[in-house]
Structures are given as structure tokens and as C-alpha cells.
Design a protein around this motif. Sequence first.
Motif: not given
Length: 445
Positions: A347-359
Motif C-alpha cells: 500500500g501507499r501508507d507511509r511510502a513517502v516517509r519510507h523513501q525519505a528514510q531510505g534517502l
Amino acid sequence: MTTKQPPGTPLGSLPAREHLRLGQIAIVLDVVLPVYNEERDLEPCVRRLREHLARTFPYGFRITIADNASTDRTPEVAARLDDALDEVTAVRLEQKGRGRALRTVWSLSEAPVLAYMDVDLSTDLNALLPLVAPLISGHSDLAIGTRLSRGARVVRGPKREFLSRGYNLILRGSLAARFSDAQCGFKAVRGDVAERLLPMIEDPGWFFDTELLVLAERAGLRIHEVPVDWVDDPHSTVQLLRTATDDLKGVWRVGRALAAGGLPLDRLARPFGDDPRDRELAGVPGGLARQLVGFCAIGGLSTLFYLALYSLFRLGVGAQLANAAALLVSALANTAANRRLTFGVRGRDRAVRHQAQGLVVFAVGLVLTSGSLAALDAASGTPSHGTELAVLVSANLAATVLRFLLFRAWVFPDRERRDDLATPPHLATPPHPSSDRNDLTRSTR
């Protein structure tokens, strides 16, 4: 016919899979025969199926004739069988579509095991008991007959053979399907599983089977396969070209929905809580071995992707800028792949946060690789391209170990993954209108 939610079972979860308490159930198996203009073959086939079940099936059963808007005498024949045989029920639908017929009857059936087969009985009936036995015992969630396994014995023409094998190869390549035969008209499903899966299925026609199996497999349900003896019906009215076109459209639709995370499969993930891989054992981190394998596989592909990008960017810019750009692009792809495949977050929930942490994790890798390049430049002045790649591979190996630890402990912690499974999203697709009682015209005894 009615289907009821087991008492005390939350809507978003399935009950523990266990052996059915057969002594408390009047009708254990409901076999549906979807038919369209089958006035000639319907009665002998129904009587043959009823005689076989009465002789070999040790529990209560029902045969449901689902008439898909036939225009010949099929409704009259079905009504006559309904009147003459206690185990036979006739249902009339005013719209065509095998999927629509199965959805309608299965949604209203109270039987704990639901099955269907083609009315021509192309599949040898001796496979019926092996088909439903794993569902009764609690071992499996769905069961399918397969014409493509080594143990199957099949008689059919080269055109159907080519189309069948080609279609299943497409499913394996595009949807990563692991079941061997999507369209054999010989399948069964537990009632509690059908209750959750049917509202997710959109197709009302021939692709219904494939969609059911793909969603079940992606949700982690167990699919049992039975090799069957199968003889092609030379009088079949199936339009092969139109069916194949509709199936390919369905593959595209389902594949796109899976890629976008638009299907609410979380409500069926870890469906029964009895998967030994879900057990917490002292001293054994949950899912560690599987995560390591997945992370390493994705890491290997990401490294090749990164090196290819670096070599491409290096043609136009310096080593440091090429390294930063290649690492950034590969890090975004790596985080997305590990999020879905390694750590099971959908799903898309927290996907942006996960990508930010991935950065942030990417920044750590950037420091390691850039520092390695800087040290190489200081040591040798003008290193060769091959030397640069060797140093970057070594630096990436160190960064990979650190990346896995940060992903597991910080970006995708166990607590968050458990929360994702405990709070599944609401169904995005409402139940199909054809499952309403008002759409049926039942034959009366």
C-alpha cells in the motif's frame, strides 16, 4: 442460500484454518455447474454427477445449476431436475458470464466447501474427492485441477494445447503466478475464504478464475493442485479468440493494480495465523532468513543497476557526480523493492516517509563510496575505470550490510509491519451487484 460470518471473527481477518466439524453440517459441498444453452447435455451430465457423488462422497452435497441467461430450453431442463432430484437446485441469472454465476451462487451458499466444474464433465470425476479433501481437512484454502502437470492425462487438439500453455506462461511472466493451470474448469474453495475474496474480483466472465487465483496466491493462501484426466469437448461453444483477448485485458488490469498497490490484500496476508513462519521463537528473529535472502537478491540486482548507471553517467560527468546520481536513482528503486518484497509492506501508507528514510540510508552509502573514491584519487592520481568499479563494489558491500541493519531496525521495523497487518484497509471494490438476492430467479420445487 446464505453465507454467514463466523461468530467472533473480525471482518478484516480469517478464522483459524481447521478441519471442518462435518457432523454439524448438513451440506458440506456445493458444486456449481455454470451453463449457457446446454439443453442437450445438461440432464445426463447432472444425473451422472449426482450418481457419482452419492456413491463416493461421504457427506451431504448439493448440485447447483447456474443458468447464464440461456435462450434455449435449458431453464426448463434445469427446473425439471430441480423438481425431480433432492440434491439439485436450479438458479436463473438474466446476464451471461461464468464469473458472475459463480460469484452469485457462492456468495449465497452456506456450504463450507464450494466447487465448480464445466457441465460437459470433461474432467474425470474421480478427481473430485482429492480436490475437496484438503479443504475439508483444513490443509488448503483453494484447490484446482491441473492439466499441465506430469501426472495429468489430457486429450485435446493442438490449438487448445498451444493457447493453454501460452496463457499460463504469460501469467508466470507477467503476474509471477506459481499455479500451473489457471483455466481448468475444475476448482474448489473454502467458504470462509470465498467470502473475503469474491468482493475483490471484478471480472464477471472467463478471467474470473485467474483473478481469484492470483489474488489468493498474492495474499499468501495455500492452493492445492490435483493432476486430472481431461478430454476436450469438441462441441464446446467457447469463443477462443474473444476469450483470449478478454483474458489479456484482465492480466493487464490486475498487473497494474498489483504494481500500484491498489488491492486490499493486507486483509488476507497471514490469513490464518497458523503459518509456522509467523511464529516467534526465542533467539530467532522473525523472518530474518527470508529477509536476508530477499535483501541479498534485490541488493545484487541493485548493484548491477547502479554500476550500469555509473558507467553511463561517467561518460558525461566526473566520478563523484556520476556516483551520486547513480546511487540516488538505484537507492530509490532499492527502497521501493525492499519495502514490498523483503519486508512485506504494501500500500501507499507511509511510502513517502519510507523513501525519505531510505534517502538517509543512501546518504550513508554515499559517504562510504565517495570517501572510497576520494581515497583512491589521493593514492593513485588517475585510476582506471576498472579500478574505480572495483573500489565501488567493495564500498557498496560494506554499505549493503549497514543498509540492511538500518532498514530492519529503523525504516521497516517489525512493530510497523505488524501494525500494517493488524489494521488492513477497507475494501476498495464493493461487492458486485450480481451477488444480490434480487438478481436471482430461483426455480421452485
